[in-house]
Design an enzyme around this catalytic site. Structure first.
Site, mmCIF file in Angstrom:
data_model
loop_
_atom_site.group_PDB
_atom_site.id
_atom_site.type_symbol
_atom_site.label_atom_id
_atom_site.label_comp_id
_atom_site.label_asym_id
_atom_site.label_seq_id
_atom_site.Cartn_x
_atom_site.Cartn_y
_atom_site.Cartn_z
ATOM 1 N N ALA A 167 12.247 54.824 9.418
ATOM 2 C CA ALA A 167 13.312 54.319 10.272
ATOM 3 C C ALA A 167 14.369 53.733 9.344
ATOM 4 C CB ALA A 167 12.759 53.252 11.202
ATOM 5 N N GLY B 273 8.513 55.722 9.701
ATOM 6 C CA GLY B 273 8.910 56.583 10.812
ATOM 7 C C GLY B 273 8.903 58.063 10.447
ATOM 8 N N GLU C 130 5.508 59.130 10.919
ATOM 9 C CA GLU C 130 5.242 59.074 12.366
ATOM 10 C C GLU C 130 5.859 60.269 13.090
ATOM 11 O OE1 GLU C 130 6.673 54.935 12.214
ATOM 12 O OE2 GLU C 130 4.918 54.434 13.406
ATOM 13 N N GLU D 116 5.338 49.920 6.284
ATOM 14 C CA GLU D 116 6.036 48.891 7.067
ATOM 15 C C GLU D 116 5.574 47.483 6.744
ATOM 16 O OE1 GLU D 116 4.910 51.773 8.265
ATOM 17 O OE2 GLU D 116 6.332 52.602 9.712
HETATM 18 C C1 HXC Z 1 17.553 53.329 5.085
HETATM 19 C C2 HXC Z 1 16.932 54.340 3.130
HETATM 20 C C3 HXC Z 1 15.592 54.385 3.554
HETATM 21 C C4 HXC Z 1 15.278 53.867 4.843
HETATM 22 C C5 HXC Z 1 15.701 55.248 1.588
HETATM 23 N N1 HXC Z 1 16.956 54.888 1.913
HETATM 24 N N2 HXC Z 1 14.856 54.950 2.569
HETATM 25 N N3 HXC Z 1 17.895 53.821 3.896
HETATM 26 N N4 HXC Z 1 16.297 53.356 5.560
HETATM 27 N N5 HXC Z 1 14.050 53.896 5.347
HETATM 28 C C6 HXC Z 1 18.166 55.031 1.090
HETATM 29 C C7 HXC Z 1 18.209 54.048 -0.045
HETATM 30 O O1 HXC Z 1 18.688 52.805 0.403
HETATM 31 C C8 HXC Z 1 19.172 54.748 -0.985
HETATM 32 O O2 HXC Z 1 20.487 54.588 -0.535
HETATM 33 C C9 HXC Z 1 18.820 56.207 -0.804
HETATM 34 O O3 HXC Z 1 18.170 56.296 0.457
HETATM 35 C C10 HXC Z 1 17.896 56.734 -1.866
HETATM 36 O O4 HXC Z 1 16.745 55.910 -1.918
HETATM 37 P P1 HXC Z 1 16.196 55.233 -3.263
HETATM 38 O O5 HXC Z 1 15.361 54.079 -2.860
HETATM 39 O O6 HXC Z 1 17.302 54.992 -4.216
HETATM 40 O O7 HXC Z 1 15.292 56.426 -3.838
HETATM 41 P P2 HXC Z 1 13.994 56.296 -4.763
HETATM 42 O O8 HXC Z 1 14.172 55.206 -5.771
HETATM 43 O O9 HXC Z 1 13.687 57.670 -5.224
HETATM 44 O O10 HXC Z 1 12.829 55.802 -3.790
HETATM 45 C C11 HXC Z 1 12.413 56.604 -2.706
HETATM 46 C C12 HXC Z 1 11.571 55.762 -1.717
HETATM 47 C C13 HXC Z 1 12.353 54.506 -1.331
HETATM 48 C C14 HXC Z 1 10.241 55.372 -2.393
HETATM 49 C C15 HXC Z 1 11.261 56.656 -0.533
HETATM 50 O O11 HXC Z 1 13.649 54.904 -0.880
HETATM 51 C C16 HXC Z 1 11.719 53.704 -0.222
HETATM 52 O O12 HXC Z 1 10.754 52.980 -0.451
HETATM 53 N N6 HXC Z 1 12.291 53.763 0.987
HETATM 54 C C17 HXC Z 1 11.838 52.977 2.129
HETATM 55 C C18 HXC Z 1 10.513 53.492 2.639
HETATM 56 C C19 HXC Z 1 10.049 52.629 3.812
HETATM 57 O O13 HXC Z 1 9.789 51.435 3.668
HETATM 58 N N7 HXC Z 1 9.956 53.243 5.017
HETATM 59 C C20 HXC Z 1 9.526 52.546 6.187
HETATM 60 C C21 HXC Z 1 10.719 52.091 6.955
HETATM 61 S S1 HXC Z 1 10.240 51.130 8.388
HETATM 62 P P3 HXC Z 1 21.571 53.639 -1.309
HETATM 63 O O14 HXC Z 1 22.842 53.963 -0.595
HETATM 64 O O15 HXC Z 1 21.088 52.259 -1.094
HETATM 65 O O16 HXC Z 1 21.507 54.090 -2.729
HETATM 66 C C22 HXC Z 1 9.821 52.246 9.569
HETATM 67 C C23 HXC Z 1 9.338 51.794 10.931
HETATM 68 C C24 HXC Z 1 9.488 50.330 11.097
HETATM 69 O O17 HXC Z 1 9.883 53.398 9.379
HETATM 70 C C25 HXC Z 1 9.146 49.894 12.515
HETATM 71 C C26 HXC Z 1 9.696 48.499 12.778
HETATM 72 C C27 HXC Z 1 9.691 48.096 14.245
#
Ligand code: HXC
Length: 260
Positions: free
Chosen positions: A66, A111, A114, A134
């Site tokens: 997400a 997400g 998911e 998460e």
């Molecule tokens: C918004 C995201 C994102 C996300 C990555 N990006 N994941 N933006 N939401 N979930 C963006 C980063 O901010 C960045 O943009 C660009 O994508 C590239 O990501 P990097 O982090 O620079 O890449 P890398 O270093 O290769 O790492 C990849 C990664 C990491 C390991 C996948 O991006 C990561 O950990 N992402 C989050 C994963 C996560 O936590 N997902 C769960 C989300 S919560 P910029 O512009 O900043 O450079 C969810 C449900 C929650 O899904 C429910 C709550 C009610």
């Protein structure tokens, strides 16, 4: 229709929906959800389409979750007021009786994992990485991760992934039963297309009934599920496609399906 966050193409009887926010690793914001609802409804309504594939643009991610930046800005009460994420289950999963495959090409996190699990099955590239991180954001899966993942892989691995936030690779995911097939990255879309074309070439009512029956195994007791399976079987015996299928077998020829 054209979309801001999706690419939608029809290739013969197969609809390919590509999550298309590569700069954000295809993170799922509200626009993606609304557009997925619309794209899946269009697929479901189009009689020429028999199967869909959902994949991510770029090689790096199916979807990295997400959209954290969107959620970070949202007032708390809105999550509950909008029943945030509910449309994924009610309008993408439940409203779609035709099959769809997730072709997972990289990170499928939060997400993203998911949404992949909402599909009828997952074909993963060797580079796919699955996880429910998460907990590291102070929350928990909100689109089915704690429920669909546990049903798919059992308590041990679901707890491991949800409590540590670690990622698992494609091979481990296949071993755990999360993924139906693992293929080299370069072969992913070919493999998904072949599977989707096969599904689209089969009798559509029987396809819908098979999907419904397998899904029932997650919703009901064995006894009720077995009764429902027999009823679906009995219903299909009344279709023209059953007559055609059995006649074609006896006559050693390919069936021609009417969807009736
Ligand atoms: C918004 C995201 C994102 C996300 C990555 N990006 N994941 N933006 N939401 N979930 C963006 C980063 O901010 C960045 O943009 C660009 O994508 C590239 O990501 P990097 O982090 O620079 O890449 P890398 O270093 O290769 O790492 C990849 C990664 C990491 C390991 C996948 O991006 C990561 O950990 N992402 C989050 C994963 C996560 O936590 N997902 C769960 C989300 S919560 P910029 O512009 O900043 O450079 C969810 C449900 C929650 O899904 C429910 C709550 C009610």
């Amino acid at each position: 229709a054209t979309y801001e966050t999706l690419l939608v193409e029809t290739k013969g009887a197969v609809t390919v929906i590509t999550l298309n926010r590569p700069k954000a690793l295809n993170a799922l914001n509200s626009t993606v959800m609304a557009e997925m609802v619309a794209a899946m409804a269009a697929f479901e309504a189009d009689a020429s389409q028999g199967c869909a594939i959902v994949t991510g643009s770029g090689e790096k991610a199916f979807a990295a979750g997400a959209d954290i930046k969107e959620m970070a800005e949202m007032p708390s009460a809105q999550f509950f007021a909008q029943d945030f994420f509910a449309d994924w289950t009610s309008k993408v999963v439940k409203a779609t009786r035709k099959p769809w495959i997730a072709a997972v090409n990289g990170f499928a996190l939060g997400g993203g994992c998911e949404v992949a699990m909402m599909a009828d099955f997952i074909i993963a590239s060797e580079t796919a990485r699955f996880g429910q991180p998460e907990v590291t954001l102070g929350v928990l899966p909100g689109m089915g991760g704690s429920q669909r993942l546990t049903r798919a892989v059992g308590k041990a691995k679901a707890m491991d992934l949800c409590l540590t936030g670690r990622m698992m690779g494609a091979e481990e995911a296949e071993r755990a039963g999360l993924v139906a097939r693992v293929v080299p990255a370069a072969a992913l879309m070919d493999e998904a297309m072949k599977a989707a074309e096969k599904i689209a070439s089969l009798p559509p009512l029987a396809i819908k009934a098979n999907k419904e029956a397998v899904n029932l195994a997650f919703e009901t007791t064995l006894d009720t599920g077995l009764v429902m399976e027999r009823r679906l079987f009995q219903v299909l015996t009344a279709t023209r496609d059953k007559e055609e299928g059995m006649a074609a077998f006896v006559e050693k020829r390919a069936g021609v399906w009417k969807g009736e």
